[in-house]
Motif scaffolding. Structure first.
Motif, PDB file in Angstrom:
ATOM      1  N   HIS A 132       0.838  -1.201   0.000  1.00  0.00           N
ATOM      2  CA  HIS A 132       0.000   0.000   0.000  1.00  0.00           C
ATOM      3  C   HIS A 132       0.878   1.259   0.000  1.00  0.00           C
ATOM      4  N   CYS A 272     -10.530   3.509  -3.509  1.00  0.00           N
ATOM      5  CA  CYS A 272     -10.878   3.393  -2.097  1.00  0.00           C
ATOM      6  C   CYS A 272     -11.505   4.716  -1.640  1.00  0.00           C
ATOM      7  N   GLU A 274     -11.504   5.953   1.190  1.00  0.00           N
ATOM      8  CA  GLU A 274     -10.711   6.597   2.240  1.00  0.00           C
ATOM      9  C   GLU A 274      -9.408   7.181   1.678  1.00  0.00           C
ATOM     10  N   CYS A 275      -8.619   6.338   0.979  1.00  0.00           N
ATOM     11  CA  CYS A 275      -7.276   6.780   0.566  1.00  0.00           C
ATOM     12  C   CYS A 275      -7.158   7.014  -0.938  1.00  0.00           C
ATOM     13  N   CYS A 285     -10.337  -0.025   0.660  1.00  0.00           N
ATOM     14  CA  CYS A 285      -9.364  -1.021   0.197  1.00  0.00           C
ATOM     15  C   CYS A 285      -8.985  -1.915   1.393  1.00  0.00           C
ATOM     16  N   CYS A 288      -7.114  -0.001   4.213  1.00  0.00           N
ATOM     17  CA  CYS A 288      -7.936   0.885   5.053  1.00  0.00           C
ATOM     18  C   CYS A 288      -8.888   0.071   5.920  1.00  0.00           C
TER      19      CYS A 288
END
Ligand code: Q46
Ligand code: ZN
Length: 306
Positions: A132, A272, A274-275, A285, A288
């Motif tokens: 990641h 994702c 979030e990120c 993902c 996360c």
């Protein structure tokens, strides 16, 4: 080197290794001198030697060290960072440092204990975290290619593990180059994939590259170590067996022995929520999800992905 029916002195060995790596880079069309290269540096012999070889071959490559916070009594992460720093400083190279605890609030050890109630081994959590962070940094800073120091022994052991359980989705993606064929993924390459671990250790020693000698404290738990031992037995009886195992696999893959399933072909890539990193499932993902305290859902089986 019984596997190559070749014996070299120090001077010629230190020329031979970069020549072999350059041939691998060209053979698999890994990158050119125009690419922006990011090397994942762990402080170990393989990644530091890879950085050294690239430097000697005239490639301009920056390093990325990921502080995993592995500290089981020997401050493994702290020690390995100092080797990475020493090398970068000695060669005037740029080293990016990403510390997991600082960025995300927990070390790999803490994460492993908390998430999934300890059901997953540290290496699975660690592997997911590293992939990641590497992809995120490489992508956000415009690197065209991400390089890792996997050597032939690593690749053969991963292949062996995936072959034992015929994990088709990993087999089809294993190789010297993992193309950025889906949105959001950076191209990954392994320029040392044809060099034996022993050869890399000899290279680091003869080049006087200081590197972390201790194994990660979690390594004894890794199945890949057991697979390496089995393959070493085979190699002892039949020099060249590891290389042939890996190369004939690549040939078979090229010939179309493995193909994606209908589901894999239809697999969509989402961002994702979030990120923003790519993920095959909508929403968060896997990385996360791991950080969401209430979510103890399945982690993908990651142990044999490289
Ligand atoms: S660093 Fe991480 Fe390795 Fe340690 S916890 Fe396992 S995967 S063994 S390359
Ligand atoms: Zn995410």
């Amino acid at each position: 080197m019984r596997q190559h029916k070749l014996a070299l002195c120090k001077v010629h060995f230190l020329d031979w290794v970069p020549e072999q790596v350059e041939r691998t880079i060209k053979r698999y069309h890994m990158f050119t001198h125009q690419d922006r290269l990011l090397v994942a540096v762990s402080g170990g012999k393989d990644s530091l030697s890879l950085w050294d070889i690239l430097y000697r071959l005239g490639y301009s490559a920056e390093g990325l060290y990921i502080g995993l916070g592995i500290d089981e009594g020997i401050d493994y992460s702290g020690n390995s960072l100092s080797y990475a720093h020493t090398f970068a400083e000695a060669h005037g190279l740029v080293l990016h440092v990403k510390d997991i605890k600082t960025e995300y609030g927990e070390t790999v050890s803490e994460l492993t204990a908390r998430t999934h109630r300890g059901r997953y081994k540290p290496c699975s959590v660690c592997g997911l975290t590293k992939r990641h962070v590497m992809n995120l940094l490489a992508q956000s800073q415009g690197y065209t290619t991400l390089l890792t120091g996997h050597n032939l022994d690593d690749e053969a052991a991963i292949l062996f593990g995936n072959t034992l359980s015929w994990v088709g989705s990993y087999l089809i993606r294993q190789g010297p180059v993992l193309e950025a064929d889906r949105p959001g993924f950076v191209r990954k390459v392994k320029p040392l994939c044809r060099i034996y671990e022993r050869e890399m250790a000899a290279y680091a020693l003869l080049r006087s590259i200081p590197y972390i000698q201790e194994e990660c404290p979690y390594a004894h738990d890794a199945t890949s170590i057991y697979h390496k031992e089995l393959l070493n037995k085979l190699e002892g009886d039949r020099p060249g067996a590891k290389l042939s195992f890996y190369l004939t696999f690549l040939q078979a893959r090229r010939a179309g022995l493995f193909s994606p399933t209908i589901d894999e072909r239809a697999e969509m890539v989402h961002s994702c929520t979030e990120c923003g990193q790519p993920t095959t499932a909508p929403g968060l993902c896997a990385f996360c999800r791991m950080f969401v305290k209430s979510d103890y859902g399945q982690l993908p089986a990651m142990g044999n992905e490289s």
